[in-house]
Design a protein around this motif. Sequence first.
Motif, mmCIF file in Angstrom:
data_model
loop_
_atom_site.group_PDB
_atom_site.id
_atom_site.type_symbol
_atom_site.label_atom_id
_atom_site.label_comp_id
_atom_site.label_asym_id
_atom_site.label_seq_id
_atom_site.Cartn_x
_atom_site.Cartn_y
_atom_site.Cartn_z
ATOM 1 N N LYS A 84 40.379 39.127 35.999
ATOM 2 C CA LYS A 84 40.278 38.016 34.789
ATOM 3 C C LYS A 84 40.356 36.796 35.260
ATOM 4 O O LYS A 84 39.429 36.104 34.894
ATOM 5 N N PRO A 191 33.021 43.416 34.051
ATOM 6 C CA PRO A 191 33.980 43.867 33.219
ATOM 7 C C PRO A 191 33.672 45.486 32.958
ATOM 8 O O PRO A 191 34.283 46.477 32.742
ATOM 9 N N GLU A 196 40.609 46.236 36.759
ATOM 10 C CA GLU A 196 41.419 45.125 36.833
ATOM 11 C C GLU A 196 42.670 45.646 37.729
ATOM 12 O O GLU A 196 43.219 46.809 37.555
#
Length: 541
Positions: A84, A191, A196
């Motif tokens: 992020k 993404p 993540e």
Amino acid sequence: MTHSASTLNSRAGRREWTAFAVLLLPLLLVSMDVSVLFFAIPEISATLDMSATQQLWVFDIYAFALAGLLITMGSLGDRIGRRKLLLIGAVAFGAASICAAYAQNAEMLIAARAVLGFGGATLMPSTLALVRNMFRDDKQRSTAIGIFSGAMAGGIALGSVMSGVLLNHFWWGSVFLVNVPAMVLLLVLAPLLVPEFKDPAPGRFDFLSVPLSMAAVLPVIYGLKEFAAEGYSHVYAASIAAGLVFAALFVRRQRSRRDAMISRDLFRNKGFGAGIALNTLATFAMMGSAYFTTQYLQSVLGKGPLEAALWSLVPSLAVAGAAPAATALAQRINRAYVVTGGFVVGAAGYGILTFTGTDSLWLVLIGAAVLAMGIVAVMAVVNDMALATAPPEKAGSASSLLETGHEFGGALGMAALGSLATAVYRSDVDAGAPAGVPAGALDTARETLGGATVAAGQLPGRTGESLLAVAREAFTHGMQIAAVGGAVVLLAGAVVAAVALRRVRAADPAVRMGGGPEAADPEGAQEPEEAPEPALSRPAG
């Protein structure tokens, strides 16, 4: 949901290596942005009617923002997620690049460069931390970090060359717009390919540590940079002293808080602190060398800016294989031997530079290549060691400390070795200047070799030629003496590495093999008996 041993110990596959290739994009761009203005600044200055002070700020604000925010952004990435933060940085970097390309005045360009520094501070630690998290196998992680280190070193040299090529075909804003397609590609692919990672239990964010960390880093970086450029001044010394005071306050705060920005867990293994110290020392040597060789190519050998930049790529070719080779070797023998050997090779490179004359193109290139091979080998191994010994949930903070050490080492190398060479240069110019040189011209000549070139051009006939010859000899002599100093520092680093790293143990087996805190369930669930330490949050995707 539980994991089998094979899942925990799984090697990275095509997806992870593709994601790694994507992560090299921001790394290259942030590295290149350090040098991309070298050719563009004259045209930018003329177009925007910038003063000399504004020119300095265009260069320096990027480095200041980058260095000042690294620690904060590393800690923030651990909390909100490294991917992020990477994407936030990509947006900021791309938007600031567009603003810089179409800046209407100096103030707008300086502001855009500051935002570029902010973006770089988010991209650098996030990228390295994600590499640490994606590659859980020791050998694969070492290989990835070796490639990472080589790409970072090569990006700085590539930036000046790309700048020259772009300016031969387009207007000055193109040196910034080249960032935008890469950032768009990163925003699309990251993404899809990059998972993540974040610390699932980071504690509260310590807002007071943000200004404290900046107050610790920025005055020291500023003072060191000005020492290199201007020489000693009480103001610069006071700036460094003030930064050290704030650094002591920052360290005291980190040691007294459970939710500190820099976790004490990072330093439980001696390899982490040793890695940061040796990485800083390696950067000291690398930037100290670059400070001289670039000037030598242009001002002593008389190469044009683009030609000098192209020649400076020659040492980078040797660097390309040095970092992966060093990390591969460190998997077979004690890393202390590899790091010690890297420092010795770097010292040999400086030794070659001590034989430089005023017409020694290939000798300088060979010396710079040998030096760079040794230093990049050291950086690759110690970066891998520091990240491997740090808790995976603190990989962002660990990466930010490594990058901050990189900034400190570069500034200190330019200040220390630059000051040594400048002292020799000025002494030689004073002693060897031909008779009949006006006092004003002599004062200009003794400041820098560039100043001597200007002053010599304004003097008649042989007087100007003699002054320029003396200045070139003086610069070369100063570079030789600085090379002796650099070699001594690197040999001292070899001794420190041999002693400090010989008994540094690797990370705990659970961490090295991909278990423990790093091998969390994608949905965040875990069995307490299998993962007694906090698990990294790793949502799918």
